[in-house]
Design an enzyme around this catalytic site. Structure first.
Site, PDB file in Angstrom:
ATOM      1  CG  ASP A   1      -1.419   2.155   7.256  1.00  0.00           C
ATOM      2  OD1 ASP A   1      -1.903   2.153   6.104  1.00  0.00           O
ATOM      3  OD2 ASP A   1      -1.235   3.188   7.913  1.00  0.00           O
TER       4      ASP A   1
ATOM      5  CG  ASP B   1      -1.699   1.240   1.408  1.00  0.00           C
ATOM      6  OD1 ASP B   1      -2.333   1.658   0.427  1.00  0.00           O
ATOM      7  OD2 ASP B   1      -1.696   1.821   2.512  1.00  0.00           O
TER       8      ASP B   1
ATOM      9  CG  ASP C   1      -4.422  -0.998   3.073  1.00  0.00           C
ATOM     10  OD1 ASP C   1      -4.610  -0.659   1.889  1.00  0.00           O
ATOM     11  OD2 ASP C   1      -3.783  -0.313   3.882  1.00  0.00           O
TER      12      ASP C   1
END
Length: 323
Positions: A217, A26, A221
């Site tokens: 995080d 990410d 996600d």
């Protein structure tokens, strides 16, 4: 791992991670610090700063938090407004009602879906953008910039030496994702993805035979993390992301991802070495004992010696990161 701030929830994840060949990252909060700051502002019409602050504060997304912090610091806020029907729109923004007015705050995709005509000015092309609209009309546009984590570039280079194929998946727009990818040296990236699209991308990688580790995080996600063989969450991230993960990094550092791979690969290598040693040891010594060439006392001492060798070999892992 624990000494390095890396928590493996199960021992089996060490083996699974060691066999992975693809790393999906990410962007916000993983490669970057996750604390974007407002650097450009375009005020199109007068607006109530208290309304914007209340709406931005209703979201936990880093960009919304960055705008709320800017408004609190730079604009006059009379008092926090009591908004109605507050709803977070996944990976797009937040909407609410106030005294019959429809309030929207979020990205360009959210504006277009609400049939609000808007575009990104040239000065905002390399920034994360945040529109604020009241009753179907954009009244302000904010441009935010996030910075790379201090060790991100070095950690990525270290992981490339492990032969990993790396991909960045981001919900941010293409220009800013491309800029971050170039800065850290990752060629493959996908931008403007919704959470389910990130998950579908990882699912496609796995269907193609790749073993995937995903690092994220945030709430956005979760789906992608659940689709990967090994899910890694930053300890400072959303609680739910930490909950669904297999490995938790207690520090925000990207170095932890590299160290997790090194520990996993070294552990599996050590396990194989110990199994091979034990097998070979018994292949040679058991026939000797059965033939009477080795007395019981020597055999007992030799068996203990083999166990000591295995333990000492395993303890060499402690020297991995010592200079």
């Amino acid at each position: 791992g624990a000494k390095r701030g890396i928590l493996f929830k199960e021992a089996g994840f060490l083996e699974s991670m060691a066999k992975c060949d693809t790393l999906v990252l990410d962007k916000t909060g993983t490669l970057t610090k996750g604390r974007p700051e407002v650097v450009e502002v375009m005020r199109l019409k007068p607006y109530d700063s208290s309304l914007l602050f209340s709406l931005a504060s209703a979201s936990t997304h880093p960009i919304s938090k960055g705008v709320a912090e800017y408004v609190k610091r730079s604009e006059e806020i009379l008092h926090v407004k009591m908004l109605e029907e507050v709803k977070t729109v996944e990976a797009k923004g937040v909407r609410a009602l106030f005294e019959g007015k429809i309030l929207l705050a979020g990205n360009l995709k959210m504006m277009h879906e609400a049939d609000i005509q808007s575009s990104i000015p040239a000065a905002f092309e390399t920034l994360s953008h945040y529109f604020f609209a009241v009753d179907g009309e954009v009244v302000a546009l904010f441009g935010l910039k996030d910075t790379l984590k201090d060790d991100a570039k070095k950690s990525i280079q270290s992981m490339q030496t492990l032969g990993l194929h790396m991909v960045i998946l981001s919900g941010d727009h293409t220009r800013i994702t491309e800029e971050i990818a170039q800065e850290v040296g990752i060629r493959d990236f996908k931008a403007e993805l919704l959470p389910h699209e990130k998950a579908a991308y990882i699912e496609a990688l796995r269907a193609n035979g790749n073993n995937v580790v995903m690092v994220g995080d945030g709430i956005n996600d979760i789906l992608a993390l659940s689709q990967s063989q090994i899910a890694i969450a930053m300890g400072n991230g959303a609680d739910v992301a930490v909950e669904v993960s297999d490995v938790v990094l207690m520090k925000e550092s990207m170095q932890g991802v590299y160290e997790a791979f090194v520990i996993a690969k070294r552990t599996l290598k050590t396990v194989k070495q110990n199994l091979a040693f034990s097998l070979l040891y018994n292949v040679f010594t058991v026939p000797l004992a059965m033939s009477g060439y080795v007395i019981p006392l020597v055999a007992a001492v030799s068996m203990s010696l083999s166990s000591i060798v295995v333990v000492l070999n395993a303890m060499r892992i402690n020297t991995l990161f010592k200079k």
